[in-house]
Scaffold this active site. Structure first.
Site, PDB file in Angstrom:
ATOM      1  N   HIS A 184      48.837  43.561  28.852  1.00 59.50           N
ATOM      2  CA  HIS A 184      48.626  43.819  27.419  1.00 59.50           C
ATOM      3  C   HIS A 184      49.502  44.993  26.993  1.00 59.50           C
ATOM      4  O   HIS A 184      49.050  45.880  26.272  1.00 59.50           O
ATOM      5  CB  HIS A 184      47.156  44.156  27.145  1.00 59.50           C
ATOM      6  CG  HIS A 184      46.165  43.333  27.922  1.00 59.50           C
ATOM      7  ND1 HIS A 184      45.199  43.888  28.720  1.00 59.50           N
ATOM      8  CD2 HIS A 184      46.013  41.996  28.032  1.00 59.50           C
ATOM      9  CE1 HIS A 184      44.476  42.926  29.280  1.00 59.50           C
ATOM     10  NE2 HIS A 184      44.949  41.762  28.892  1.00 59.50           N
TER      11      HIS A 184
ATOM     12  N   GLU B 255      39.844  36.492  34.029  1.00 59.55           N
ATOM     13  CA  GLU B 255      41.012  35.732  33.564  1.00 59.55           C
ATOM     14  C   GLU B 255      41.886  35.169  34.705  1.00 59.55           C
ATOM     15  O   GLU B 255      43.068  34.883  34.493  1.00 59.55           O
ATOM     16  CB  GLU B 255      41.872  36.608  32.648  1.00 59.55           C
ATOM     17  CG  GLU B 255      41.175  36.933  31.338  1.00 59.55           C
ATOM     18  CD  GLU B 255      42.170  37.457  30.318  1.00 59.55           C
ATOM     19  OE1 GLU B 255      42.494  36.692  29.386  1.00 59.55           O
ATOM     20  OE2 GLU B 255      42.620  38.607  30.465  1.00 59.55           O
TER      21      GLU B 255
ATOM     22  N   HIS C 113      50.030  39.131  34.169  1.00 61.88           N
ATOM     23  CA  HIS C 113      49.381  39.080  32.853  1.00 61.88           C
ATOM     24  C   HIS C 113      49.071  40.514  32.442  1.00 61.88           C
ATOM     25  O   HIS C 113      48.454  41.253  33.209  1.00 61.88           O
ATOM     26  CB  HIS C 113      48.090  38.266  32.895  1.00 61.88           C
ATOM     27  CG  HIS C 113      47.229  38.491  31.685  1.00 61.88           C
ATOM     28  ND1 HIS C 113      47.664  38.205  30.407  1.00 61.88           N
ATOM     29  CD2 HIS C 113      45.984  39.009  31.541  1.00 61.88           C
ATOM     30  CE1 HIS C 113      46.711  38.527  29.546  1.00 61.88           C
ATOM     31  NE2 HIS C 113      45.682  39.021  30.201  1.00 61.88           N
TER      32      HIS C 113
HETATM   33 MN    MN Z   1      43.921  39.832  29.284  1.00 58.17          MN
END
Ligand code: MN
Length: 240
Positions: free
Chosen positions: A98, A77, A96
């Site tokens: 989660h 990513e 980035h």
């Molecule tokens: Mn991700």
């Protein structure tokens, strides 16, 4: 110490802090624009953030191509980072992740908004980018320049976005700033879920958010950074 070494040292520390504070687990990543070349950025090889060392940091162009991989495998990513740096010359660092409390706001009609003083840095509200809108059924990973650019375009001038069913991104003008926003995005989201069970929420007003952002200076962020460094057992570098 060179500017590059200084930035890499802060990037390694950022990975350790994000892991220690529960913002990333075995997944998630943080990048920084190359201090000597704005067309390049720095990001670890594919590795859990808690384990990252200086030698793991790789250099990429803004399309996510490795400059000198030396056999290291990059994150799939990485396009998230390159596309945001390409679209936003003002941004120097991208996180980035989660983190668990942000996920419900990406999959329901409830909008994530600042409700406490320290949450103002997330911006007026956090919009939700849905990969399905333009790319249909995917594995949800931002695995191409096209997907990265779509996310960057969606962000516009914003500093945060959720990614439906996946996670979020936070943008900063330094590594420490992007980390600060990522940590308080999780704090705000968790509190918002708790407050929703108690009744109607009085959020910060747009004017309050602007005033708080206006006085959040680097010394504020460094105060938190020093504490997070100690907790993650990392030395704090003096501001350069
Ligand atoms: Mn991700």
């Amino acid at each position: 110490m060179s500017k590059l070494d200084y930035v890499i040292e802060d990037l390694v520390t950022a990975n350790r802090i994000l892991a220690h504070e529960g913002i990333v687990d075995s997944f998630g990543h943080v990048s920084v624009r190359h201090p000597d070349n704005p067309q390049r950025f720095l990001l670890s090889r594919a590795r859990a953030p808690a384990r990252i060392e200086h030698a793991d940091i790789m250099e990429f162009d803004l399309e996510g191509n490795e400059i000198d991989a030396k056999g290291r495998k990059p994150y799939l990513e990485r396009f998230i980072h390159g596309s945001i740096f390409e679209a936003r010359p003002d941004v120097q660092s991208v996180v980035h992740n989660h983190s668990p409390s942000v996920i419900p706001f990406g999959i329901t009609s409830h909008t994530l908004k600042p409700l406490l003083h320290m949450g103002a840095s997330i911006g007026h509200e956090v919009p939700v980018w849905d990969s399905h809108d333009h790319f249909g059924d995917t594995d949800l990973l931002v695995s191409s320049v096209e997907m990265g650019r779509d996310l960057a375009k969606f962000l516009g001038p914003g500093r945060t976005a959720l990614m439906r069913g996946h996670g979020c991104v936070t943008l900063g003008n330094t590594i420490r700033h992007a980390v600060f926003i990522a940590i308080y995005l999780e704090v705000n989201a968790k509190l918002q879920m708790q407050a929703m069970g108690m009744g109607d929420i009085k959020f910060l007003t747009p004017g309050e958010v602007d005033k708080i952002i206006g006085r959040t200076a680097s010394f504020t962020i460094d105060r938190a950074w020093e504490n997070w460094c100690r907790r993650a057992d990392r030395p704090m570098q003096a501001a350069q």
